[in-house]
Design a protein around this motif. Structure first.
Motif, PDB file in Angstrom:
ATOM      1  N   HIS A   1      -9.836  16.593   6.239  1.00 14.08           N
ATOM      2  CA  HIS A   1     -10.135  18.006   6.057  1.00 14.08           C
ATOM      3  C   HIS A   1      -9.336  18.927   6.757  1.00 14.08           C
ATOM      4  N   GLY A   2      -8.841  19.839   5.756  1.00 12.26           N
ATOM      5  CA  GLY A   2      -7.952  20.786   6.228  1.00 12.26           C
ATOM      6  C   GLY A   2      -6.753  20.245   6.963  1.00 12.26           C
ATOM      7  N   ASP A   3      -6.355  20.592   8.152  1.00 13.82           N
ATOM      8  CA  ASP A   3      -5.005  19.965   8.785  1.00 13.82           C
ATOM      9  C   ASP A   3      -5.423  18.542   9.380  1.00 13.82           C
ATOM     10  N   THR A   4      -6.562  18.049   9.328  1.00 14.22           N
ATOM     11  CA  THR A   4      -6.816  16.766  10.212  1.00 14.22           C
ATOM     12  C   THR A   4      -6.331  15.890   9.601  1.00 14.22           C
ATOM     13  N   ALA A   5      -5.978  14.630  10.190  1.00 17.47           N
ATOM     14  CA  ALA A   5      -5.717  13.343   9.541  1.00 17.47           C
ATOM     15  C   ALA A   5      -6.756  12.493   8.987  1.00 17.47           C
ATOM     16  N   GLY A   6      -6.361  11.882   7.943  1.00 21.77           N
ATOM     17  CA  GLY A   6      -7.454  10.778   7.598  1.00 21.77           C
ATOM     18  C   GLY A   6      -7.343  10.294   6.141  1.00 21.77           C
ATOM     19  N   GLY A   7      -8.187   9.996   5.458  1.00 19.45           N
ATOM     20  CA  GLY A   7      -7.851   9.653   4.089  1.00 19.45           C
ATOM     21  C   GLY A   7      -7.097   8.182   3.997  1.00 19.45           C
ATOM     22  N   ASP A   8      -6.597   8.150   2.722  1.00 20.72           N
ATOM     23  CA  ASP A   8      -5.909   6.781   2.401  1.00 20.72           C
ATOM     24  C   ASP A   8      -4.659   6.782   3.246  1.00 20.72           C
ATOM     25  N   PRO A   9      -4.733   5.473   3.953  1.00 17.58           N
ATOM     26  CA  PRO A   9      -3.472   5.387   4.968  1.00 17.58           C
ATOM     27  C   PRO A   9      -2.209   4.840   4.472  1.00 17.58           C
ATOM     28  N   SER A  10      -2.298   4.429   3.087  1.00 22.14           N
ATOM     29  CA  SER A  10      -0.979   3.526   2.543  1.00 22.14           C
ATOM     30  C   SER A  10       0.079   4.529   2.577  1.00 22.14           C
ATOM     31  N   PRO A  11       0.066   5.778   2.238  1.00 27.24           N
ATOM     32  CA  PRO A  11       1.409   6.602   2.140  1.00 27.24           C
ATOM     33  C   PRO A  11       1.948   6.696   3.545  1.00 27.24           C
ATOM     34  N   LYS A  12       0.971   6.583   4.486  1.00 26.67           N
ATOM     35  CA  LYS A  12       1.648   6.537   5.707  1.00 26.67           C
ATOM     36  C   LYS A  12       2.276   5.084   6.208  1.00 26.67           C
ATOM     37  N   THR A  13       1.792   4.135   6.005  1.00 31.93           N
ATOM     38  CA  THR A  13       2.146   2.903   5.787  1.00 31.93           C
ATOM     39  C   THR A  13       3.516   2.620   5.298  1.00 31.93           C
ATOM     40  N   ALA A  14       3.664   3.186   4.043  1.00 35.68           N
ATOM     41  CA  ALA A  14       4.937   3.124   3.315  1.00 35.68           C
ATOM     42  C   ALA A  14       5.868   3.910   3.834  1.00 35.68           C
ATOM     43  N   TYR A  15       5.607   5.039   4.432  1.00 40.42           N
ATOM     44  CA  TYR A  15       6.834   5.917   5.165  1.00 40.42           C
ATOM     45  C   TYR A  15       7.209   5.186   6.479  1.00 40.42           C
ATOM     46  N   GLY A  16       6.189   4.428   7.076  1.00 34.10           N
ATOM     47  CA  GLY A  16       6.664   3.730   8.216  1.00 34.10           C
ATOM     48  C   GLY A  16       7.425   2.561   8.050  1.00 34.10           C
TER      49      GLY A  16
END
Length: 350
Positions: free
Chosen positions: A137-152
């Motif tokens: 919500h807003g600028d808070t982290a959350g939701g589908d983590p797969s884009p973060k995994t891919a970026y890492g």
């Protein structure tokens, strides 16, 4: 269970079932030395209950190491739902799974993994607060983590290409990606934007065709993807793909991917090192998702801050690769030692 090769002094293993919904599965808590055991829930049609147990024991141990190296104040755990072949996991089953998690009173925090979506985690959240990977919500982290995994993973590939190939960019580099699910698809997008040439494979032909159409990817069979003549091999499917049978056939100089438990055994990491293949320890390079999940659960950081933390995977791996080169020690051995040291200290690095 205690005689299993995958058992590693786990703190607790819970076998669960729900007669009304037909749910069956296992939750494994490997360590809570650094905090509540955190790790995703995987839904899979296992060949046997023994296979499910082996998987959850290995995955939960990997989460302890992953969270420790990532500097998170969380321990390691994992859940598997034993799915019936050809049948999806129902909302009722996910709600029942949430009740199982809730009975552990916060010792285990769940999120999505292979075969489980954000919507599925929303079902789990109806029964327990000990869940993450739901929404932002807003600028808070959350939701589908797969884009973060891919970026890492992308950041890790940058570190590996510099350490092994002397490259400061990926322009023109041939990268083979095994598995085009949520992580693999996002990774290919990152690699394409960086100028890499893609070779891909997946059991879903439509996913391959999509990558061919949008990113000009070369498509090969799932049986051949590990053995392509490429600079970088990025496994993003299931684990155990590097073993005495596959390792002699690998032609890549770098292995850096998002799959968990890529090595069938620790000895296979030694075999890769002996061949001069630089292996990025899986639980180090694929930590982007759990960094996001932990931030959401602990309410510790904005979305922008989480992306910055994920980008730090590049520097973490650069340090591991540098130590490996200086000492002659395989990267996975160095990473294991780092994880164990932090777990023994009982304090996460913030």
């Amino acid at each position: 269970m205690f005689s299993s090769k995958a058992f590693d002094s786990h703190e607790g293993v819970t076998f669960f079932s729900d007669a009304a919904s037909g749910l069956k599965g296992i939750i494994a808590i490997h360590s809570t030395a650094l905090g509540p055991a955190a790790g995703g829930c995987r839904a899979w049609a296992y060949e046997s209950e023994e296979a499910a147990l082996h998987d959850v024991l290995r995955l939960s141990r990997g989460m302890s190491y992953k969270n420790a190296v990532a500097g998170l104040p969380m321990g390691g755990g994992k859940a598997v739902i034993i799915r019936e072949p050809g049948k999806p996991v129902t909302e009722a089953q996910f709600e029942a799974f949430g009740r199982v998690v809730d009975r552990l009173h916060g010792a285990y925090v769940t999120a999505e993994d292979v075969g489980v979506s954000v919507a599925d985690m929303a079902c789990v959240a109806r029964s327990t607060p000990y869940v993450s990977g739901i929404s932002s919500h807003g600028d808070t982290a959350g939701g589908d983590p797969s884009p973060k995994t891919a970026y890492g993973v992308y950041c890790g590939i940058l570190a590996a290409a510099k350490a092994r190939l002397g490259r400061s960019d990926l322009e023109g580099l041939r990268v083979a990606v095994q598995g085009l699910g949520s992580v693999g698809r996002h990774l290919c997008e990152n690699l394409y934007k960086a100028g890499a040439r893609l070779v891909v494979a997946d059991i879903n032909p439509a996913a391959c065709e999509n990558l061919r159409e949008h990113f000009g990817a070369e498509v090969v069979s799932p049986e051949d993807i590990l053995f392509q003549d490429v600079e970088v091999l990025s496994p993003c499917a299931m684990g155990g793909v590097f073993n005495p049978q596959s390792i002699p056939r690998i032609r890549a100089s770098v292995i850096a991917g998002g799959a968990n438990n890529q090595l069938a055994s620790p000895e296979d990491g030694l075999a890769l090192h002996a061949r001069g293949i630089l292996y990025a320890p899986d639980y180090v390079i694929n930590a982007g998702g759990i960094i996001c999940v932990a931030s959401e659960y602990l309410r510790s950081g904005s979305e922008q801050e989480v992306w910055k933390r994920v980008a730090g995977i590049e520097q973490t791996l650069a340090g591991i690769f540098a130590e490996s080169k200086a000492s002659g020690t395989p990267p996975h051995v160095i990473a294991d030692a780092l994880a164990l040291k932090r777990m023994a200290g009982g304090q996460a690095r913030h």
